[in-house]
Design a protein around this motif. Structure first.
Motif, PDB file in Angstrom:
ATOM      1  N   GLY A 237       0.835  -1.193   0.000  1.00 24.14           N
ATOM      2  CA  GLY A 237       0.000   0.000   0.000  1.00 24.14           C
ATOM      3  C   GLY A 237       0.867   1.238   0.000  1.00 24.14           C
ATOM      4  N   SER A 238       0.506   2.203  -0.811  1.00 27.00           N
ATOM      5  CA  SER A 238       1.321   3.421  -0.931  1.00 27.00           C
ATOM      6  C   SER A 238       1.354   4.226   0.356  1.00 27.00           C
ATOM      7  N   ASP A 239       0.384   3.997   1.245  1.00 24.71           N
ATOM      8  CA  ASP A 239       0.327   4.751   2.497  1.00 24.71           C
ATOM      9  C   ASP A 239       1.073   4.069   3.636  1.00 24.71           C
ATOM     10  N   LYS A 240       1.677   2.913   3.372  1.00 27.61           N
ATOM     11  CA  LYS A 240       2.410   2.196   4.411  1.00 27.61           C
ATOM     12  C   LYS A 240       3.798   2.815   4.606  1.00 27.61           C
ATOM     13  N   LYS A 241       4.320   2.700   5.832  1.00 25.62           N
ATOM     14  CA  LYS A 241       5.639   3.245   6.165  1.00 25.62           C
ATOM     15  C   LYS A 241       6.748   2.195   6.031  1.00 25.62           C
ATOM     16  N   LEU A 242       6.428   1.061   5.467  1.00 28.15           N
ATOM     17  CA  LEU A 242       7.375  -0.043   5.364  1.00 28.15           C
ATOM     18  C   LEU A 242       8.683   0.357   4.683  1.00 28.15           C
ATOM     19  N   ARG A 243       9.783  -0.068   5.302  1.00 30.10           N
ATOM     20  CA  ARG A 243      11.102   0.083   4.689  1.00 30.10           C
ATOM     21  C   ARG A 243      11.685  -1.274   4.293  1.00 30.10           C
ATOM     22  N   THR A 244      11.322  -2.302   5.059  1.00 32.36           N
ATOM     23  CA  THR A 244      11.797  -3.651   4.782  1.00 32.36           C
ATOM     24  C   THR A 244      10.626  -4.608   4.755  1.00 32.36           C
ATOM     25  N   LEU A 245      10.484  -5.349   3.661  1.00 29.18           N
ATOM     26  CA  LEU A 245       9.467  -6.391   3.544  1.00 29.18           C
ATOM     27  C   LEU A 245      10.127  -7.621   2.943  1.00 29.18           C
ATOM     28  N   ASP A 246      10.295  -8.639   3.773  1.00 30.50           N
ATOM     29  CA  ASP A 246      10.937  -9.878   3.329  1.00 30.50           C
ATOM     30  C   ASP A 246       9.949 -11.023   3.499  1.00 30.50           C
ATOM     31  N   LEU A 247       9.458 -11.528   2.381  1.00 31.51           N
ATOM     32  CA  LEU A 247       8.497 -12.632   2.372  1.00 31.51           C
ATOM     33  C   LEU A 247       9.093 -13.859   1.687  1.00 31.51           C
ATOM     34  N   ASP A 255      -1.024 -11.510  -7.166  1.00 37.11           N
ATOM     35  CA  ASP A 255      -0.716 -10.767  -8.392  1.00 37.11           C
ATOM     36  C   ASP A 255       0.057  -9.498  -8.024  1.00 37.11           C
ATOM     37  N   LEU A 256       1.354  -9.496  -8.318  1.00 37.63           N
ATOM     38  CA  LEU A 256       2.206  -8.360  -7.947  1.00 37.63           C
ATOM     39  C   LEU A 256       1.852  -7.102  -8.743  1.00 37.63           C
ATOM     40  N   SER A 257       1.314  -7.256  -9.919  1.00 37.69           N
ATOM     41  CA  SER A 257       1.009  -6.089 -10.751  1.00 37.69           C
ATOM     42  C   SER A 257      -0.136  -5.259 -10.183  1.00 37.69           C
ATOM     43  N   LYS A 258      -0.894  -5.802  -9.247  1.00 41.27           N
ATOM     44  CA  LYS A 258      -2.044  -5.094  -8.701  1.00 41.27           C
ATOM     45  C   LYS A 258      -1.781  -4.443  -7.339  1.00 41.27           C
ATOM     46  N   VAL A 259      -0.551  -4.519  -6.857  1.00 41.68           N
ATOM     47  CA  VAL A 259      -0.265  -3.931  -5.547  1.00 41.68           C
ATOM     48  C   VAL A 259       0.361  -2.551  -5.715  1.00 41.68           C
ATOM     49  N   GLU A 260       0.204  -1.727  -4.692  1.00 42.04           N
ATOM     50  CA  GLU A 260       0.877  -0.424  -4.624  1.00 42.04           C
ATOM     51  C   GLU A 260       2.073  -0.571  -3.698  1.00 42.04           C
ATOM     52  N   ILE A 261       3.257  -0.276  -4.214  1.00 44.64           N
ATOM     53  CA  ILE A 261       4.481  -0.458  -3.441  1.00 44.64           C
ATOM     54  C   ILE A 261       4.642   0.694  -2.444  1.00 44.64           C
ATOM     55  N   PRO A 262       4.908   0.410  -1.175  1.00 36.01           N
ATOM     56  CA  PRO A 262       5.155   1.484  -0.196  1.00 36.01           C
ATOM     57  C   PRO A 262       6.286   2.398  -0.664  1.00 36.01           C
ATOM     58  N   GLU A 263       6.081   3.690  -0.555  1.00 31.13           N
ATOM     59  CA  GLU A 263       7.012   4.662  -1.130  1.00 31.13           C
ATOM     60  C   GLU A 263       8.369   4.676  -0.441  1.00 31.13           C
ATOM     61  N   ARG A 264       8.439   4.247   0.819  1.00 33.56           N
ATOM     62  CA  ARG A 264       9.701   4.329   1.560  1.00 33.56           C
ATOM     63  C   ARG A 264      10.486   3.031   1.553  1.00 33.56           C
ATOM     64  N   ILE A 265       9.997   2.037   0.878  1.00 32.49           N
ATOM     65  CA  ILE A 265      10.625   0.720   0.966  1.00 32.49           C
ATOM     66  C   ILE A 265      12.006   0.724   0.322  1.00 32.49           C
ATOM     67  N   THR A 266      12.970   0.096   0.995  1.00 37.17           N
ATOM     68  CA  THR A 266      14.330   0.002   0.468  1.00 37.17           C
ATOM     69  C   THR A 266      14.760  -1.455   0.281  1.00 37.17           C
ATOM     70  N   LEU A 267      14.064  -2.380   0.940  1.00 36.34           N
ATOM     71  CA  LEU A 267      14.361  -3.802   0.776  1.00 36.34           C
ATOM     72  C   LEU A 267      13.062  -4.546   0.520  1.00 36.34           C
ATOM     73  N   LEU A 268      13.006  -5.226  -0.614  1.00 32.04           N
ATOM     74  CA  LEU A 268      11.830  -6.012  -0.980  1.00 32.04           C
ATOM     75  C   LEU A 268      12.300  -7.357  -1.513  1.00 32.04           C
TER      76      LEU A 268
END
Length: 331
Positions: A237-247, A255-268
């Protein structure tokens, strides 16, 4: 009397009184508890400075409050110590920090008397060989800000009651043998920001709780190397504060094409899942230092721009039909 004689007299007086003063600063009850701890830990060399003839505020691994002189920190780490956590640790009622770290021969369960330490702010029991469950009684430690139980042999499920700890900054339960689902209650932390979640390298299963999508202020979510399945798009979600998301290394499918990437993320890191769709163009605008989508079912061209072409081919390969630099060009 000469100046030198006066100085020598004061020096002698200080040398006589200093040990007495230091000893007086040590609370007798706390000292008795520490000596019992040393005995229960089989008198390890690590605690050689714990001499009953000296003040405990000067002992290794121990600090005292400068005003009350009660023991407020006990940090035992990186030594040869073969024992279980002694019950006496729960009698250091003024502890704010308790740490047993890098003690590979520390065994047994997490000591139940720790529940008595209601002033505790930081609890670190990591890089040991502790076993048994993550105890439900930890929820009684209402002042906890830091909880680190990583790199142990803890098993069983994660107690939902941990969400009652309203001052936590992070939860480290990674590198254990935990099973079962992530508690639904973990999506209802009220503090801002929500505590960072480190749950990797376990055997957690089931779907990611829908409630985790409520944590807009969380900055780190690491669920890697588990057996989680289903839809993880709720974490984006674009409104999330996530910087690191490791799944990475789960069985997640969305479906990755339908998600909004958090703007502050540096590790995905989404590698080794069943993620499909295409890479969002939003990735171009991000200041990424790590991106890994390998071993999935992605298709389409890798967007051109940003840092996407600076990553190695290994961060993209083994997908269904992903193409474009640094992979071979699209046909």
């Amino acid at each position: 009397m000469s100046t030198s004689t006066i100085i020598l007299s004061f020096s002698f007086l200080f040398s006589v009184l200093a040990p007495i003063t230091l000893s007086e600063l040590c609370n007798p009850q706390d000292k008795r508890v520490l000596l019992q701890l040393k005995k229960d830990l089989n008198n390890p060399y690590l605690l050689a400075s714990w001499n009953p003839d000296t003040g405990c505020c000067g002992w290794y691994c121990v600090t005292c409050d400068p005003i009350t002189h009660r023991i407020n920190s006990l940090t035992i780490f990186a030594g040869q110590l073969s024992a279980q956590i002694p019950p006496a640790v729960g009698d250091l009622l003024y502890l704010e920090t308790l740490e047993f770290h890098k003690l590979s021969n520390l065994t047994g369960p997490i000591q139940p008397t720790i529940a008595k330490l209601t002033n505790l702010k930081s609890l670190t029991l990591s890089f040991t060989n502790l076993s048994g469950p993550v105890p439900d009684f930890l929820a009684q430690l209402k002042n906890l800000t830091d909880l680190d139980l990583s790199f142990n042999s803890l098993s069983g499920s994660i107690p939902p009651s941990l969400s009652q700890l309203l001052h936590l900054r992070f939860i480290h339960l990674d590198r254990n043998k935990l099973t079962g689902p992530i508690p639904e209650s973990f999506g209802f932390f009220n503090q801002v920001p929500a505590p960072d979640l480190y749950l990797s390298h376990n055997q957690l299963s089931g779907k990611i709780p829908v409630s985790l999508g409520n944590l807009k202020t969380i900055t780190v979510i690491d669920l890697s190397r588990n057996k989680l399945e289903g839809d993880a798009s709720l974490l984006f979600g674009s409104d999330k504060k996530l910087r690191t998301l490791d799944l990475s290394r789960n069985v997640l499918e969305f479906d990755l094409s339908k998600v909004e990437i958090p703007e502050r993320i540096t590790l995905l890191d989404l590698s080794h899942n069943k993620v499909y769709g295409s890479l969002p163009k939003d990735l171009i605008a991000l200041d990424l230092y790590l991106l890994n989508v390998s071993y999935n079912r992605l298709c389409g061209q890798i967007p051109v721009g940003g840092k996407l072409q600076s990553f190695e081919i290994y961060e993209y390969f083994h997908n269904k039909c992903l193409c474009g630099a640094p992979l071979p060009s699209c046909k």
